[in-house]
Design an enzyme around this catalytic site. Structure first.
Site, PDB file in Angstrom:
ATOM      1  CB  SER A  47     -15.554 -55.280   4.467  1.00  0.00           C
ATOM      2  OG  SER A  47     -16.165 -54.397   5.376  1.00  0.00           O
ATOM      3  CD  GLU A  48     -21.953 -55.900   7.443  1.00  0.00           C
ATOM      4  OE1 GLU A  48     -22.944 -55.272   7.826  1.00  0.00           O
ATOM      5  OE2 GLU A  48     -21.560 -56.948   7.981  1.00  0.00           O
TER       6      GLU A  48
END
Length: 212
Positions: A47-48
């Protein structure tokens, strides 16, 4: 016209994610993919906002408000998962360390151009996020979306009319009507919703299609 449900689309994408893959799931529909990955397949979800080893959505009542994905949805983290700085997360994305990213889209062209951050409408709120970093950084780009807009226009087009996120970056498209591969020869139909004919699919698709 029969259509794949959103859960069916997510399950179909999960089917194509291979053992040991490092995968980023974009905001919105792509987050559903986490819930359909086989328990016996090791996949590292990124997840960024700074997570690696993300798990499926938590059971109701077991949410941790400090553990969220890039779309601010509650998630779980698997044994061995890690937290890290946002800048390190983007270095992973831009540095070619992700095998697959799964993104939503407003439009995809027959050449694999991606438009998913802005419709160009005066009242639309632009929201590129990390999409352009993922589009050029991931080794494969999968797109999940409805085949048509709410007003019946094809989202698969000859050329994108919306501002581009990335050029010729999409490898495979999953919609509520079909699964399509982007090839040098054009868009090849891999699967269609039950009962749907090739001619019916072509009739609701602006770009020309190739049969399997």
């Amino acid at each position: 016209m029969n259509k794949f449900s959103r859960d069916q689309i997510a399950a179909r994408v999960a089917q194509d994610i291979f053992e040991g893959a490092y995968v980023n799931l974009g905001i919105g529909l792509p987050t559903k993919v986490a819930n359909f990955l086989p328990a016996d397949r090791e996949v590292f979800l990124h997840s960024e906002n700074g997570l690696l080893g993300m798990g499926p959505a938590p059971a109701e009542g077991e949410e941790d408000e400090d553990l969220i994905n890039a779309g601010k949805q509650p998630v779980t983290i698997l044994t061995g998962g890690a937290y890290f700085h946002h800048a390190d997360s983007f270095a992973m994305m831009r540095g070619g360390h992700l095998d697959i990213c799964v993104l939503g889209a407003f439009q995809v062209s027959e050449k694999g151009d991606l438009a998913n951050w802005h419709t160009g409408a005066p009242d639309a709120i632009p929201a590129v996020g990390g999409a352009m970093d993922l589009a050029i950084g991931a080794k494969q780009v999968f797109v999940m979306m409805d085949h048509q807009t709410k007003t019946g226009e094809s989202k698969i087009v000859r050329e994108c009319s919306y501002p581009l996120t990335g050029v010729a970056c999409v490898n495979r498209i999953y919609t509520d009507l079909a699964v399509l591969d982007v090839t040098p020869d054009g868009l090849r139909v891999l699967e269609m919703a039950p009962g749907l004919t090739f001619d019916e699919l072509q009739a609701v698709t602006s770009a020309p299609l190739l049969a399997t």
